[in-house]
Design an enzyme around this catalytic site. Structure first.
Site, PDB file in Angstrom:
ATOM      1  N   SER A  27       0.797  -1.049   0.187  1.00 58.49           N
ATOM      2  CA  SER A  27       0.065  -0.076  -0.066  1.00 58.49           C
ATOM      3  C   SER A  27       0.942   1.317  -0.226  1.00 58.49           C
ATOM      4  CB  SER A  27      -1.012   0.162   1.182  1.00 58.49           C
ATOM      5  OG  SER A  27      -1.380   1.256   1.545  1.00 58.49           O
ATOM      6  N   TYR A  36      -2.649  -0.946  10.626  1.00 60.33           N
ATOM      7  CA  TYR A  36      -2.355  -1.303   8.773  1.00 60.33           C
ATOM      8  C   TYR A  36      -0.944  -0.791   8.584  1.00 60.33           C
ATOM      9  CZ  TYR A  36      -4.058  -1.075   4.165  1.00 60.33           C
ATOM     10  OH  TYR A  36      -4.204  -1.147   2.856  1.00 60.33           O
TER      11      TYR A  36
HETATM   12  P1  NAD Z   1     -11.176  -5.934  -0.441  1.00 54.42           P
HETATM   13  O1  NAD Z   1     -11.824  -5.934   1.253  1.00 54.42           O
HETATM   14  O2  NAD Z   1     -12.193  -6.220  -1.294  1.00 54.42           O
HETATM   15  O3  NAD Z   1     -10.150  -7.325  -0.540  1.00 54.42           O
HETATM   16  C1  NAD Z   1      -9.777  -7.754   0.695  1.00 54.42           C
HETATM   17  C2  NAD Z   1      -9.881  -9.331   0.580  1.00 54.42           C
HETATM   18  O4  NAD Z   1      -9.134 -10.079   1.553  1.00 54.42           O
HETATM   19  C3  NAD Z   1     -11.329  -9.810   0.690  1.00 54.42           C
HETATM   20  O5  NAD Z   1     -11.587 -10.563  -0.274  1.00 54.42           O
HETATM   21  C4  NAD Z   1     -11.151 -10.584   2.186  1.00 54.42           C
HETATM   22  O6  NAD Z   1     -12.100 -11.362   2.367  1.00 54.42           O
HETATM   23  C5  NAD Z   1      -9.754 -10.920   2.023  1.00 54.42           C
HETATM   24  N1  NAD Z   1      -9.403 -11.489   3.362  1.00 54.42           N
HETATM   25  C6  NAD Z   1      -9.267 -10.864   4.469  1.00 54.42           C
HETATM   26  N2  NAD Z   1      -8.923 -11.600   5.575  1.00 54.42           N
HETATM   27  C7  NAD Z   1      -8.473 -12.843   4.817  1.00 54.42           C
HETATM   28  C8  NAD Z   1      -7.800 -13.796   5.315  1.00 54.42           C
HETATM   29  N3  NAD Z   1      -7.722 -13.988   6.704  1.00 54.42           N
HETATM   30  N4  NAD Z   1      -7.632 -14.892   4.744  1.00 54.42           N
HETATM   31  C9  NAD Z   1      -7.832 -15.047   3.417  1.00 54.42           C
HETATM   32  N5  NAD Z   1      -8.516 -13.691   2.829  1.00 54.42           N
HETATM   33  C10 NAD Z   1      -8.892 -12.892   3.391  1.00 54.42           C
HETATM   34  O7  NAD Z   1     -10.325  -4.945  -0.252  1.00 54.42           O
HETATM   35  P2  NAD Z   1      -9.202  -4.520  -1.495  1.00 54.42           P
HETATM   36  O8  NAD Z   1      -8.948  -3.114  -1.519  1.00 54.42           O
HETATM   37  O9  NAD Z   1      -9.195  -5.327  -2.508  1.00 54.42           O
HETATM   38  O10 NAD Z   1      -7.696  -5.042  -0.612  1.00 54.42           O
HETATM   39  C11 NAD Z   1      -6.893  -6.031  -1.144  1.00 54.42           C
HETATM   40  C12 NAD Z   1      -5.531  -5.586  -0.874  1.00 54.42           C
HETATM   41  O11 NAD Z   1      -5.102  -4.425  -1.380  1.00 54.42           O
HETATM   42  C13 NAD Z   1      -5.334  -5.619   0.570  1.00 54.42           C
HETATM   43  O12 NAD Z   1      -4.011  -6.105   1.138  1.00 54.42           O
HETATM   44  C14 NAD Z   1      -5.202  -3.884   0.681  1.00 54.42           C
HETATM   45  O13 NAD Z   1      -4.330  -3.556   2.004  1.00 54.42           O
HETATM   46  C15 NAD Z   1      -4.652  -3.537  -0.291  1.00 54.42           C
HETATM   47  N6  NAD Z   1      -4.752  -2.162  -0.615  1.00 54.42           N
HETATM   48  C16 NAD Z   1      -5.822  -1.601  -0.898  1.00 54.42           C
HETATM   49  C17 NAD Z   1      -6.081  -0.237  -1.546  1.00 54.42           C
HETATM   50  C18 NAD Z   1      -7.464   0.223  -1.809  1.00 54.42           C
HETATM   51  O14 NAD Z   1      -7.305   1.477  -1.786  1.00 54.42           O
HETATM   52  N7  NAD Z   1      -8.446  -0.474  -2.047  1.00 54.42           N
HETATM   53  C19 NAD Z   1      -5.075   0.565  -1.317  1.00 54.42           C
HETATM   54  C20 NAD Z   1      -3.878  -0.079  -0.874  1.00 54.42           C
HETATM   55  C21 NAD Z   1      -3.518  -1.253  -0.560  1.00 54.42           C
END
Ligand code: NAD
Length: 267
Positions: free
Chosen positions: A152, A165
């Site tokens: 991130s 986080y």
């Molecule tokens: P999201 O909530 O849609 O996706 C996260 C996924 O991880 C979900 O499907 C959830 O069920 C799964 N998950 C959570 N705990 C878990 C576990 N213990 N075992 C297996 N799966 C698990 O959100 P996203 O934005 O798609 O996030 C995906 C990644 O991207 C994350 O690591 C997040 O930190 C990172 N990220 C997202 C953003 C953003 O702006 N959306 C920015 C930077 C980083």
């Protein structure tokens, strides 16, 4: 190149929603067979698998909690049984449990660290074992395997109210680079993607209303929110031989969020 990942097998964690979903679909379109990992939404995971199959690749769904050691080991064993091997790991699963610092419970701290950072450790460890067992296969990839850690912008931007986080993402940076250094001689490539604000369920509050979106835009020089597909394309490139000399780096896909936009008019 039409199918840069043809013949390769990928595991994408947290692939039933958001970024993981888009990465899994993009990898399927790029020719990889994909294990779609989920923890709580089997129907959504199956829908992702259906889209991958429609693009001509194989897809299986698999429930595992990435912070659970035996479940992660079983997931890799399942991928090997179904696909023969694993060439690509996208360690994407992650979550937030936000709280002001003195309100944050140890349970909230531990949960975020164990899923976001511990989950990447457990999945990467299984991936390296499999890459090492199999080695480089000519005509599949120049590398013995590729790991993409989903980090991130908060691996570098401090984030009050979210210290668990931010600490997990800062940890991913040195996990990724230390591991990359350790396994590069075996032709295993480890890199991260650091997304900025991407339109997914994790940050709905930041983009759902016009007011929130306008506020968000003050942080993004490029003037738009990122879409999950922006990350899908970056992940396909980082997993392909097109990036074969990219080792131990973080690709920021953030519309310029890390460019200190507050300083654009002399600070
Ligand atoms: P999201 O909530 O849609 O996706 C996260 C996924 O991880 C979900 O499907 C959830 O069920 C799964 N998950 C959570 N705990 C878990 C576990 N213990 N075992 C297996 N799966 C698990 O959100 P996203 O934005 O798609 O996030 C995906 C990644 O991207 C994350 O690591 C997040 O930190 C990172 N990220 C997202 C953003 C953003 O702006 N959306 C920015 C930077 C980083």
């Amino acid at each position: 190149m039409q199918s840069p990942l043809a013949g390769q097998k990928a595991i994408v964690t947290g692939a039933s929603s958001g970024i993981g979903r888009a990465v899994a679909i993009a990898m399927g379109r790029a020719g990889a067979d994909v294990l779609v990992n989920f923890v709580s939404s089997p129907d959504a995971a199956e829908q992702v698998a259906r889209q991958i199959r429609a693009s001509g690749s194989k897809a299986i769904v698999y429930k595992a909690d990435v912070s659970n050691e035996s479940e992660v080991a079983e997931m890799f064993a399942h991928a090997r049984a179904e696909f023969g091997t694993v060439d690509i790991l996208v360690a994407n699963a992650g979550l937030q449990q936000d709280a002001a610092f003195t309100e944050m419970t140890l349970a909230q701290w531990n949960k975020v660290i164990s899923v976001n950072l511990g989950g990447q450790f457990l999945c990467a460890r299984e991936a390296v074992k499999e890459f090492r067992r199999r080695g480089v296969v000519a005509n599949v990839s120049k590398a013995a395997g590729k790991i993409i850690c989903m980090s991130s912008v908060h691996q570098v931007i401090p984030w009050g109210g979210h210290v668990n986080y931010a600490a997990s993402k800062g940890g991913i940076d040195l996990l990724m680079r230390s591991l990359a250094q350790e396994v590069a001689p075996e032709r295993i490539r480890v890199n991260s993607i650091a997304p900025g604000a991407i339109r997914t369920p994790i940050n709905r509050d930041a983009w759902e209303t016009p007011e929130a979106y306008k506020r968000l835009m003050t942080l993004i020089p490029y003037g738009r929110i990122g879409e999950p597909e922006d990350i899908g394309k970056a992940a396909v490139w980082l997993a392909s031989d097109e990036s074969d000399y990219v080792v131990g780096t973080t690709l920021f896909v953030d519309g310029g969020m890390t460019l200190y936009p507050g300083f654009s008019d002399n600070g």
